[in-house]
Design a protein around this motif. Structure first.
Motif, PDB file in Angstrom:
ATOM      1  N   GLU A  75      -2.994  30.781 -77.879  1.00  0.00           N
ATOM      2  CA  GLU A  75      -3.055  32.176 -77.449  1.00  0.00           C
ATOM      3  C   GLU A  75      -3.344  32.299 -75.961  1.00  0.00           C
ATOM      4  O   GLU A  75      -2.753  33.134 -75.260  1.00  0.00           O
ATOM      5  CB  GLU A  75      -4.115  32.928 -78.254  1.00  0.00           C
ATOM      6  CG  GLU A  75      -4.360  34.365 -77.821  1.00  0.00           C
ATOM      7  CD  GLU A  75      -3.153  35.283 -77.956  1.00  0.00           C
ATOM      8  OE1 GLU A  75      -3.216  36.406 -77.433  1.00  0.00           O
ATOM      9  OE2 GLU A  75      -2.143  34.877 -78.577  1.00  0.00           O
ATOM     10  N   GLY A  76      -4.217  31.457 -75.459  1.00  0.00           N
ATOM     11  CA  GLY A  76      -4.551  31.516 -74.039  1.00  0.00           C
ATOM     12  C   GLY A  76      -3.374  31.155 -73.153  1.00  0.00           C
ATOM     13  O   GLY A  76      -3.125  31.813 -72.136  1.00  0.00           O
ATOM     14  N   TRP A 107      -8.478  36.668 -78.474  1.00  0.00           N
ATOM     15  CA  TRP A 107      -9.259  35.516 -78.924  1.00  0.00           C
ATOM     16  C   TRP A 107      -9.740  35.700 -80.359  1.00  0.00           C
ATOM     17  O   TRP A 107     -10.009  36.817 -80.800  1.00  0.00           O
ATOM     18  CB  TRP A 107     -10.471  35.318 -78.017  1.00  0.00           C
ATOM     19  CG  TRP A 107     -10.203  35.244 -76.550  1.00  0.00           C
ATOM     20  CD1 TRP A 107     -10.695  36.058 -75.580  1.00  0.00           C
ATOM     21  CD2 TRP A 107      -9.387  34.285 -75.859  1.00  0.00           C
ATOM     22  NE1 TRP A 107     -10.252  35.680 -74.339  1.00  0.00           N
ATOM     23  CE2 TRP A 107      -9.443  34.589 -74.471  1.00  0.00           C
ATOM     24  CE3 TRP A 107      -8.615  33.194 -76.268  1.00  0.00           C
ATOM     25  CZ2 TRP A 107      -8.768  33.854 -73.500  1.00  0.00           C
ATOM     26  CZ3 TRP A 107      -7.941  32.458 -75.304  1.00  0.00           C
ATOM     27  CH2 TRP A 107      -8.012  32.776 -73.943  1.00  0.00           C
ATOM     28  N   GLY A 113      -8.062  28.847 -72.874  1.00  0.00           N
ATOM     29  CA  GLY A 113      -8.573  28.502 -74.194  1.00  0.00           C
ATOM     30  C   GLY A 113      -8.778  27.016 -74.380  1.00  0.00           C
ATOM     31  O   GLY A 113      -8.653  26.492 -75.495  1.00  0.00           O
ATOM     32  N   LYS A 125     -12.866  35.160 -70.887  1.00  0.00           N
ATOM     33  CA  LYS A 125     -12.534  33.845 -71.439  1.00  0.00           C
ATOM     34  C   LYS A 125     -12.751  33.804 -72.953  1.00  0.00           C
ATOM     35  O   LYS A 125     -13.418  34.657 -73.538  1.00  0.00           O
ATOM     36  CB  LYS A 125     -13.389  32.759 -70.766  1.00  0.00           C
ATOM     37  CG  LYS A 125     -13.383  32.784 -69.250  1.00  0.00           C
ATOM     38  CD  LYS A 125     -12.007  32.566 -68.667  1.00  0.00           C
ATOM     39  CE  LYS A 125     -12.028  32.349 -67.159  1.00  0.00           C
ATOM     40  NZ  LYS A 125     -12.473  33.494 -66.371  1.00  0.00           N
ATOM     41  N   SER A 126     -12.199  32.766 -73.586  1.00  0.00           N
ATOM     42  CA  SER A 126     -12.365  32.565 -75.024  1.00  0.00           C
ATOM     43  C   SER A 126     -13.839  32.375 -75.367  1.00  0.00           C
ATOM     44  O   SER A 126     -14.479  31.443 -74.866  1.00  0.00           O
ATOM     45  CB  SER A 126     -11.579  31.332 -75.465  1.00  0.00           C
ATOM     46  OG  SER A 126     -12.092  30.796 -76.671  1.00  0.00           O
ATOM     47  N   ASP A 135      -7.157  29.655 -80.114  1.00  0.00           N
ATOM     48  CA  ASP A 135      -7.327  30.178 -78.765  1.00  0.00           C
ATOM     49  C   ASP A 135      -6.560  29.402 -77.709  1.00  0.00           C
ATOM     50  O   ASP A 135      -6.238  29.952 -76.652  1.00  0.00           O
ATOM     51  CB  ASP A 135      -8.812  30.227 -78.401  1.00  0.00           C
ATOM     52  CG  ASP A 135      -9.525  31.388 -79.086  1.00  0.00           C
ATOM     53  OD1 ASP A 135      -8.863  32.104 -79.867  1.00  0.00           O
ATOM     54  OD2 ASP A 135     -10.730  31.572 -78.851  1.00  0.00           O
TER      55      ASP A 135
END
Length: 342
Positions: A299-300, A314, A138, A256-257, A296
């Motif tokens: 979170e990532g 995401w 992210g 991915k984000s 993100d």
């Protein structure tokens, strides 16, 4: 100590010394490297600077992203300062007044690229793996990486940035992240000789032809697919082109984000228009500060490193939901002001 400094003949040696953490960078490490480089620049006894990493696994895996995760949850002030000092160090390395030899042996990622790929002498080996893997967590390629990626042949840099794919030694040379290949078996002799010989003399004795770049052979579909200026269209082209590797790339991008994918593409396209590394680092500082405040990033890192469930949630969850205004917000002046290098 997390960084070791040694005077060895005419060489000043910097050894990143957190092998259990793959030599990941702390703020204190960045400060001590900067202080030492400033001192050696004015020291006539130091003719060459040599950067290596302790242990058998690599030069440096980048920043300590667990610490970044914790700081971002608290508002990100600590890592805004980290980025400010890191990017200024990256810019110093790019214009260092003495030969600066970066030995990119093993894993060299993220912040490790920032300490090595702007050096005057960049050496890879058969064990080298280079990557800017920020979209996995992210974030967006930084430490001047967006400039290196933007200037890579064709659209190879766009492919590497959006997929977070790794480069072999041959790829790193082809994409402009490195200059010389030294076989791993010759590396101890090469680095030892830098105490008494110039980098050019040591390279003449130990450099060899590098393995071919695998990416170079995939330029046709990569250039065709990644030339689009919207991530959605890039993904469509990858899925439609009929090449198995392209379908795999589309699947990697899909994980991915969505926000960071669009910001990454915008950053690379803008980086192509910037004249200097300093200007690119200014842009990256704006983006990184904005990322620290975005859902993100936390979170990532949670999904990859903290909980390790590999299932990031995401926000927003789709490319279609990421607006142009949201992307533009990553390029505005940070709360603490501009980096001001350019």
């Amino acid at each position: 100590m997390d960084v070791l400094f040694e005077r060895d003949g005419h060489a000043g040696r910097i050894v990143l010394n957190r092998p259990r953490a793959l030599n990941s960078l702390t703020h204190a490490m960045l400060r001590s490297v900067r202080e030492t480089l400033d001192g050696w620049a004015a020291d006539p006894a130091v003719a060459t600077v040599v950067l290596t990493g302790a242990g058998e696994r690599g030069l440096c895996a980048g920043a300590d992203i667990r610490a970044m995760h914790d700081d971002a949850k608290q508002g990100g002030a600590g890592y805004r300062g980290f980025f400010r000092d890191e990017y200024r160090l990256n810019e110093l390395i790019s214009r260092y007044p003495k030969p600066y030899v970066a030995v990119m042996d093993g894993i060299t990622m993220g912040g490790g690229v920032g300490l090595s790929a702007h050096a005057g002498v960049r050496v890879v080996t058969g064990r080298t793996t280079v990557a800017m893997p920020e979209t996995r967590i992210g974030l967006v390629p930084d430490v001047g990486g967006s400039r290196l990626l933007a200037l890579a042949p064709g659209e190879l840099g766009t492919h590497l940035a959006l997929t977070a794919a790794s480069m072999t030694a041959g790829d790193a040379l082809h994409c402009g992240f490195a200059d010389h290949f030294v076989p791993a078996a010759a590396l101890p002799a090469f680095t030892a000789e830098l105490a008494t010989r110039t980098p050019a003399e040591a390279l003449a004795a130990h450099a060899a032809d590098a393995p071919a770049s695998e990416l170079a052979g995939q330029r046709e579909w990569i250039d065709a697919c990644y030339a689009a200026d919207r991530v959605e269209e890039i993904v469509e082209r990858l899925l439609d082109c009929g090449v198995p590797e392209a379908k795999e790339a589309a699947e990697q991008i899909a994980a991915k984000s969505p926000t960071m994918l669009k910001v990454t593409l915008a950053a690379l396209r803008r980086a192509r228009t910037l004249a200097t590394l300093a200007e690119t680092l200014d842009q990256e500082y704006r983006i990184s500060c904005a990322a620290l405040a975005h859902h993100d990033l936390v979170e990532g890192i949670r999904a990859q490193v903290v909980d390790k469930d590999r299932d990031p949630r995401w926000r927003p969850a789709t490319l279609a939901e990421v607006t142009e205004a949201a992307v533009a917000g990553f390029f505005t002046t940070p709360v603490d002001g501009e980096l001001g290098l350019g």
